[in-house]
Design an enzyme around this catalytic site. Structure first.
Site, short mmCIF file in Angstrom:
data_model
loop_
_atom_site.label_atom_id
_atom_site.label_comp_id
_atom_site.label_asym_id
_atom_site.label_seq_id
_atom_site.Cartn_x
_atom_site.Cartn_y
_atom_site.Cartn_z
N TYR A 130 61.82 -8.73 1.16
CA TYR A 130 61.49 -10.15 1.04
C TYR A 130 61.48 -10.55 -0.42
O TYR A 130 60.98 -9.81 -1.28
CB TYR A 130 60.11 -10.44 1.66
CG TYR A 130 60.14 -10.54 3.15
CD1 TYR A 130 60.60 -11.69 3.79
CD2 TYR A 130 59.70 -9.47 3.94
CE1 TYR A 130 60.62 -11.78 5.17
CE2 TYR A 130 59.73 -9.55 5.33
CZ TYR A 130 60.19 -10.71 5.93
OH TYR A 130 60.22 -10.79 7.30
N GLU A 131 62.02 -11.75 -0.71
CA GLU A 131 62.12 -12.22 -2.09
C GLU A 131 61.51 -13.61 -2.26
O GLU A 131 61.38 -14.09 -3.39
CB GLU A 131 63.59 -12.20 -2.53
CG GLU A 131 64.20 -10.81 -2.39
CD GLU A 131 65.63 -10.69 -2.87
OE1 GLU A 131 66.16 -11.69 -3.43
OE2 GLU A 131 66.23 -9.61 -2.70
N HIS A 132 61.13 -14.25 -1.15
CA HIS A 132 60.52 -15.60 -1.19
C HIS A 132 59.29 -15.58 -0.28
O HIS A 132 59.35 -15.04 0.82
CB HIS A 132 61.52 -16.66 -0.72
CG HIS A 132 62.84 -16.59 -1.42
ND1 HIS A 132 63.04 -17.07 -2.69
CD2 HIS A 132 64.03 -16.07 -1.02
CE1 HIS A 132 64.29 -16.85 -3.06
NE2 HIS A 132 64.92 -16.24 -2.05
#
Length: 280
Positions: A130-132
């Site tokens: 996950y990046e957001h």
């Protein structure tokens, strides 16, 4: 699980470039992980992407990377394991956000939906990318930590990795997870290619040392991107020289590549070089 220092991992399937497991050269002397990218807790059934509170769907190239293809590559190469990665940067060009309604609901849904995918595809592990985030650090840590714990307790998976990069918000979420649940996390697939493309060998070694201390006690893998115009320390600019320096000091835990889809264009030459270095 006994963890060797010759782990090579390759993300695969996110870009729909027709790459197959069997296209990628596999050195029998390394521990080889394919990481399917991505499973995302979103649905696109109504057209635009909508988050599903932990109900995961497959967003990789299932035409070429099917359950049968997973079984075949593992039967052909006993050193191969296959994982799936959760999240990624985007879904249909929209940010793939981590957005649970509550810890308990997200974890229950994630365990249920992922267990089915893992069983269907004969998978061995999961990776967290996950990046957001639409959730605070503690919520992320609890959701992911409990998910990995439950999947390991049920023997659905034998290993788990996380894939952070050097961004303040990203690191705050992953370090919260690491500080509470490092005992269930086997590898840190750190995205060193997110650094600037002007990165030198000495800077790269410095970045590695910084992340190895932040994820203290963890097996931090080094990495590069095979995309044209990628960031970080590139293979042609000294990546393998840096790896040899780390290896001489006993610090090289493994190498991963983003991604096989891009590498196909150059015949996987850097996958070959990475594995040769790890096996030497």
């Amino acid at each position: 699980m006994g963890v060797k220092a010759n782990l090579f991992a390759d993300y695969i399937g996110a870009l729909f470039k027709g790459v197959k497991f069997s296209d990628v050269p596999i050195n029998p002397a390394v521990e080889f992980h394919f990481i399917l990218a991505f499973a995302i807790d979103y649905t696109t059934e109504s057209g635009s992407p909508v988050p599903t509170d932990g109900n995961f769907n497959i967003f990789w190239d299932t035409g070429n990377l099917s359950p049968e293809a997973v079984q075949a590559i593992k039967a052909q190469h006993t050193n191969v394991k296959v994982a799936l990665s959760l999240g990624g940067d985007s879904v249909d060009s929209q940010p793939a956000e981590f957005k649970p309604s509550s810890v308990s609901s997200w974890v229950d849904n994630a365990v249920s939906s992922l267990s089915k995918i893992i069983e269907e595809y004969h998978l061995d592990g999961i990776d967290i990318d996950y990046e957001h985030f639409q959730a605070n650090n503690d919520t992320f840590a609890e959701c992911i930590g409990q998910l990995i714990t439950r999947l390991k307790q049920s023997n659905a998976i034998s290993f788990a990795s996380i894939a952070p990069y050097d961004d303040q918000e990203v690191q705050s979420h992953y370090l919260a997870l690491w500080n509470k649940y490092e005992h269930v996390i086997d590898y840190v697939n750190f995205q060193f290619y997110a650094y600037d493309s002007s990165t030198t060998i000495s800077q790269f070694i410095g970045y590695y040392n910084t992340q190895a201390s932040q994820y203290s006690g963890g097996k931090v893998l080094v990495s590069f991107s095979s995309a044209t115009g990628a960031g970080g320390l590139l293979p042609e600019n000294g990546f393998f020289e840096a790896c040899r320096m780390l290896k001489q000091n006993g610090e090289l835990k493994g190498i991963f590549v983003w991604c096989a889809d891009w590498s196909k264009a150059n015949g996987f030459k850097y996958e070959i070089e990475s594995q040769d270095l790890l096996a030497s």
